[in-house]
Design a protein around this motif. Structure first.
Motif, PDB file in Angstrom:
ATOM      1  N   ARG A  18       3.381 -43.571  48.713  1.00 56.34           N
ATOM      2  CA  ARG A  18       3.304 -42.256  49.365  1.00 56.34           C
ATOM      3  C   ARG A  18       3.839 -42.316  50.797  1.00 56.34           C
ATOM      4  O   ARG A  18       4.362 -41.355  51.317  1.00 56.34           O
ATOM      5  N   HIS A  36      -2.570 -55.352  43.021  1.00 54.02           N
ATOM      6  CA  HIS A  36      -1.490 -54.389  43.189  1.00 54.02           C
ATOM      7  C   HIS A  36      -0.098 -55.023  43.015  1.00 54.02           C
ATOM      8  O   HIS A  36       0.023 -56.227  42.839  1.00 54.02           O
ATOM      9  N   LEU A  37       0.936 -54.175  43.122  1.00 47.74           N
ATOM     10  CA  LEU A  37       2.311 -54.666  43.060  1.00 47.74           C
ATOM     11  C   LEU A  37       2.824 -54.870  44.480  1.00 47.74           C
ATOM     12  O   LEU A  37       2.485 -54.103  45.380  1.00 47.74           O
ATOM     13  N   ILE A  41      12.295 -47.460  41.270  1.00 46.45           N
ATOM     14  CA  ILE A  41      12.984 -48.681  41.717  1.00 46.45           C
ATOM     15  C   ILE A  41      13.880 -49.181  40.583  1.00 46.45           C
ATOM     16  O   ILE A  41      15.032 -49.540  40.791  1.00 46.45           O
ATOM     17  N   VAL A  66       3.460 -52.968  49.829  1.00 48.52           N
ATOM     18  CA  VAL A  66       2.698 -52.570  48.635  1.00 48.52           C
ATOM     19  C   VAL A  66       3.499 -51.509  47.875  1.00 48.52           C
ATOM     20  O   VAL A  66       4.012 -50.562  48.466  1.00 48.52           O
ATOM     21  N   GLU A 123      -1.127 -40.781  43.328  1.00 44.04           N
ATOM     22  CA  GLU A 123      -0.462 -40.504  44.604  1.00 44.04           C
ATOM     23  C   GLU A 123      -1.269 -41.036  45.781  1.00 44.04           C
ATOM     24  O   GLU A 123      -0.709 -41.549  46.746  1.00 44.04           O
ATOM     25  N   ARG A 144       2.414 -48.267  41.459  1.00 45.57           N
ATOM     26  CA  ARG A 144       2.950 -48.363  40.094  1.00 45.57           C
ATOM     27  C   ARG A 144       3.729 -47.112  39.709  1.00 45.57           C
ATOM     28  O   ARG A 144       4.710 -47.170  38.988  1.00 45.57           O
ATOM     29  N   LYS A 145       3.284 -45.995  40.245  1.00 48.25           N
ATOM     30  CA  LYS A 145       3.915 -44.712  39.947  1.00 48.25           C
ATOM     31  C   LYS A 145       5.418 -44.712  40.294  1.00 48.25           C
ATOM     32  O   LYS A 145       6.208 -44.035  39.655  1.00 48.25           O
ATOM     33  N   TYR A 146       5.779 -45.475  41.341  1.00 48.36           N
ATOM     34  CA  TYR A 146       7.166 -45.458  41.809  1.00 48.36           C
ATOM     35  C   TYR A 146       8.006 -46.603  41.247  1.00 48.36           C
ATOM     36  O   TYR A 146       9.183 -46.714  41.578  1.00 48.36           O
ATOM     37  N   LEU A 147       7.401 -47.452  40.415  1.00 47.33           N
ATOM     38  CA  LEU A 147       8.132 -48.603  39.871  1.00 47.33           C
ATOM     39  C   LEU A 147       9.349 -48.154  39.061  1.00 47.33           C
ATOM     40  O   LEU A 147      10.416 -48.753  39.134  1.00 47.33           O
ATOM     41  N   ARG A 179      11.649 -44.471  47.341  1.00 44.38           N
ATOM     42  CA  ARG A 179      10.242 -44.394  47.727  1.00 44.38           C
ATOM     43  C   ARG A 179       9.432 -45.374  46.880  1.00 44.38           C
ATOM     44  O   ARG A 179       9.607 -45.434  45.662  1.00 44.38           O
ATOM     45  N   SER A 203      -5.798 -52.043  41.707  1.00 43.71           N
ATOM     46  CA  SER A 203      -5.183 -52.882  40.686  1.00 43.71           C
ATOM     47  C   SER A 203      -5.142 -52.083  39.381  1.00 43.71           C
ATOM     48  O   SER A 203      -5.909 -51.121  39.208  1.00 43.71           O
TER      49      SER A 203
END
Lengths: 128, 145
Positions: free
Chosen positions: B98, B117-118, B138, B129, A55, B132-135, B95, A60
């Protein structure tokens, strides 16, 4: 297949918890039950740490797993010392236990991220 | 699919969907049309403006203040992330970190920066940005259709 494996893990966890909960009534907390409860407790602490990490920290994928490796190993060691799993002679084993889990999680996560990105981009291309 | 439009004076804009069988296409259509009705009241230069959902590129929380970004403008929104999330359930806003909610209608590409990062690239070439948690959230939007 993934869903079946996930459901199997959830059902197994529920079975262990329910069977052991009933066993506590008859025989109290035996060593085996205690071990399982401690493992669930440790899993809960690691899950909370993992949630907070994901969170609030953006790194990376490789670096985040390296940081997680040390954080989780620290948690496992501390927890292991408190509950009596580790003593000064064997605490280094936490690095191996956590390492195996982290490497597997990293491989699964990196494959999943690539697949998800490919899926999303394919849908965007199809939409345009 | 037939599209029929007709002017009916004195009545609000009404969309009627006729279908032989209720299926995923109908659900998607209802979802798309419903999401067009969502809008935000935002502020810019002391005046209040109404921004339609389709105009929104992303909404960002900067030091506990929300800002709506359209293709070229930035507006201040008196709301919270959780309120925006509640308002935009069943829309294409999702989202992605955060502090950021993105409109997937304007998403051009998701990419993983090598060893990093993504990133979400929008159709105005702005980059955001993505955690990954929210991928998976999406992905869920695109699975809905």
């Amino acid at each position: 297949m993934k869903k079946i494996f996930k459901d199997t893990c959830i059902i197994a966890a529920l079975m262990i918890l329910s069977v052991f909960s009933i066993s506590i009534i008859w025989s109290g907390i035996t060593d085996e039950i205690g071990l399982v409860l401690k493992l669930f407790g440790l899993a809960f602490i690691i899950s909370v740490a993992n949630f907070l990490f994901d969170e609030y920290i953006t790194l990376s994928i490789a670096v985040s797993y390296i940081v997680k490796y040390f954080v989780i190993t620290g948690i496992v060691m501390l927890f292991g010392f408190i509950v009596g799993w580790f003593y000064p002679g064997n605490f280094w084993m936490a690095f191996i236990y956590v390492g195996v889990v982290i490497v597997l999680a990293y491989l699964i996560d990196s494959i999943k991220v690539k697949k998800d990105i490919a899926y999303i981009n394919a849908r965007i291309t199809g939409r345009d | 699919m037939q599209i029929i439009t007709r002017q009916v004076k004195g009545k609000p804009l009404t969309v009627t969907i006729e279908y032989p069988e209720y299926n995923e296409t109908v659900t998607t259509l209802v979802h798309k049309i419903s999401s067009m009705d969502v809008g935000f009241s935002a502020n810019t230069d002391g005046r209040q403006v109404k921004i339609g959902l389709s105009e929104v590129y992303y909404i960002e929380n900067v030091e506990r203040k929300l800002f709506i970004y359209t293709a070229k403008e930035v507006y201040r929104l008196d709301s919270s992330m959780s309120e925006v999330e509640a308002m935009t359930i069943d829309t294409d806003l999702v989202r992605i970190s955060r502090t950021c909610i993105m409109n997937t209608d304007h998403l051009k590409e998701i990419r993983q920066v090598k060893n990093s990062h993504l990133e979400a690239v929008l159709d105005n070439d702005e980059m955001l940005v993505v955690s990954r948690k929210y991928l998976k959230d999406i992905k869920r939007i695109f699975q809905k259709g």
